[in-house]
Design an enzyme around this catalytic site. Structure first.
Site, PDB file in Angstrom:
ATOM      1  N   SER A 165       0.790  -1.229   0.000  1.00 41.24           N
ATOM      2  CA  SER A 165       0.000   0.000   0.000  1.00 41.24           C
ATOM      3  C   SER A 165       0.823   1.281   0.000  1.00 41.24           C
ATOM      4  O   SER A 165       0.301   2.340  -0.345  1.00 41.24           O
ATOM      5  CB  SER A 165      -0.954   0.012   1.195  1.00 41.24           C
ATOM      6  OG  SER A 165      -0.237  -0.071   2.411  1.00 41.24           O
ATOM      7  N   HIS A 193      -5.578  -3.685  -2.204  1.00 40.18           N
ATOM      8  CA  HIS A 193      -5.269  -2.716  -3.265  1.00 40.18           C
ATOM      9  C   HIS A 193      -5.164  -3.353  -4.645  1.00 40.18           C
ATOM     10  O   HIS A 193      -4.868  -2.664  -5.622  1.00 40.18           O
ATOM     11  CB  HIS A 193      -3.977  -1.978  -2.924  1.00 40.18           C
ATOM     12  CG  HIS A 193      -4.069  -1.125  -1.706  1.00 40.18           C
ATOM     13  ND1 HIS A 193      -4.473   0.197  -1.742  1.00 40.18           N
ATOM     14  CD2 HIS A 193      -3.837  -1.406  -0.405  1.00 40.18           C
ATOM     15  CE1 HIS A 193      -4.466   0.691  -0.512  1.00 40.18           C
ATOM     16  NE2 HIS A 193      -4.085  -0.268   0.315  1.00 40.18           N
ATOM     17  N   LYS A 224     -11.618   0.409  -1.029  1.00 36.43           N
ATOM     18  CA  LYS A 224     -10.805   0.850  -2.158  1.00 36.43           C
ATOM     19  C   LYS A 224     -11.690   0.832  -3.419  1.00 36.43           C
ATOM     20  O   LYS A 224     -12.588   1.640  -3.564  1.00 36.43           O
ATOM     21  CB  LYS A 224      -9.567  -0.017  -2.311  1.00 36.43           C
ATOM     22  CG  LYS A 224      -8.437   0.329  -1.342  1.00 36.43           C
ATOM     23  CD  LYS A 224      -8.669  -0.130   0.054  1.00 36.43           C
ATOM     24  CE  LYS A 224      -7.519   0.171   0.980  1.00 36.43           C
ATOM     25  NZ  LYS A 224      -7.807  -0.233   2.376  1.00 36.43           N
TER      26      LYS A 224
END
Length: 376
Positions: A165, A193, A224
């Protein structure tokens, strides 16, 4: 704080679009994980509204008791189908999801093997599990093999981030999987992610490498690409069944609210229906990565829409943040313990909904700031 260099808890007064209002000021947002731009999609918002109308604002209890709605089951079935796995289980936050998986599956006689740059929630989950924890050097396969060999015949769970990240690089699953199989370890990928970003159809890191059938457990978050709040795990049916009855963060937490769940279902539908969003995201990523490298910025090993600009010392990172903030660019300065000493950075991240005009403006501002501070 007194000097005006405090970059945290600034108040955003608008939805998470490419342009936001921060404390009355319009800014270009380069600090969000809203990779596909779905948090403000009309269908996602409408789904949340309809869920509130039907189910109310909350469940007033845990999944284990009164908090399992039909919409929760629908999403879990949808997630299992999306990832081509037997079953799925959702928890109230991504942080809780890692706690819930690792603490329930790994015990005091087991070993959890983690990458040194794994997310903080993975590290905390290991503490909660009472398992022995061993770390290997970031994405270093010789280090991983050394650790696995040391573990002997104990139960072993290897846990890696799919996409890291802060650095924006990808776990090398084609190298990790053979080592896990050689030493009898299970593999878990935190793909917070990667989902919606990597892979031919947005299924994440495992799909990106064609390694889906070799990853035992995939964890992800809704905060996300999936445009909401919460987390999930997909795995074999017996693993999910075991977690349902042994995961303390699941059993003793309130159930995810209906609006959040409905938002994710809508987001998954859009991901399948609109691959052009992912294509646009990668257009923007390539554009920015190429420009930053041409300017002379150190972007580390990034190969995703998370592009760090390595600053070095903390003071330099805060000065860069302040300069960009004053010019209307929202970025995140990253300092220890999130990164090692001397590797402070400005973390930038991109959305499918950024326009070329916005990004050209950002590049102009960042280049001037980099030259002013002597970074490039």
């Amino acid at each position: 704080m007194a000097a005006g260099f405090y970059p945290y808890f600034h108040v955003v007064e608008s939805q998470q679009d490419p342009e936001v209002i921060v404390e009355g000021k319009k800014m270009i947002m380069l600090g969000s994980n809203n990779y596909l731009g779905l948090t403000s999609h009309p269908e996602v918002k409408a789904a949340a509204v309809e869920a509130v109308k039907k189910y109310g604002s909350g469940c007033a209890g845990s999944r284990f008791l009164n908090g399992t709605l039909d919409i929760h089951v629908k999403l879990e079935e949808r997630l299992a189908a999306f990832f081509r796995r037997d079953a799925a289980l959702m928890l109230s936050t991504g942080y809780q999801t890692n706690l819930g998986i690792i603490s329930s599956l790994a015990g005091k006689d087991d070993v959890v093997v983690i990458d040194k740059l794994d997310h903080a929630s993975i590290i905390d989950a290991c503490r909660l599990s009472y398992a022995t924890v061993k770390k290997f050097r970031h994405n270093d396969m010789s280090s991983l093999e050394f650790v696995l060999k040391e573990c002997g015949d104990r139960g072993k769970l290897v846990v890696v981030d799919g996409v890291y990240s802060m650095e924006g690089d990808i776990a090398p699953l084609p190298d990790i999987v053979p080592l896990c199989r050689k030493y009898g370890a299970r593999l878990m990928v935190d793909d917070a992610h990667g989902v919606g970003v990597l892979g031919k159809t947005g299924r994440g890191t495992a799909e990106h490498f064609g390694m889906e059938k070799y990853v035992d457990i995939i964890m992800g978050t809704y905060s996300k690409s999936l445009a909401s709040i919460g987390g999930f795990v997909v795995a074999d049916e017996d693993v999910i069944h075991f977690m349902k009855h042994n995961s303390r963060p699941l059993i003793f937490s309130a159930s995810p609210p209906p609006a959040s769940v409905a938002s994710v279902i809508a987001a998954l539908d859009i991901i399948d229906r609109e691959p052009e969003r992912r294509e646009r995201l990668w257009h923007n990523t390539t554009k920015m990565m190429t420009a930053f490298k041409q300017m002379g910025f150190d972007t580390g090993a990034s190969e995703t829409p998370i592009i760090p600009l390595v600053m070095g010392e903390m003071e330099q990172a805060f000065m860069m943040w302040k300069t960009l903030n004053d010019q209307g660019v929202f970025v995140n300065p990253v300092v220890p313990p999130a990164v090692p000493q001397g590797r402070c950075m400005i973390r930038t991240s991109y959305m499918a909904t950024h326009t070329d005009a916005m990004l050209d403006r950002v590049l102009e501002i960042i280049e001037k700031a980099g030259k002013k501070l002597g970074v490039i």
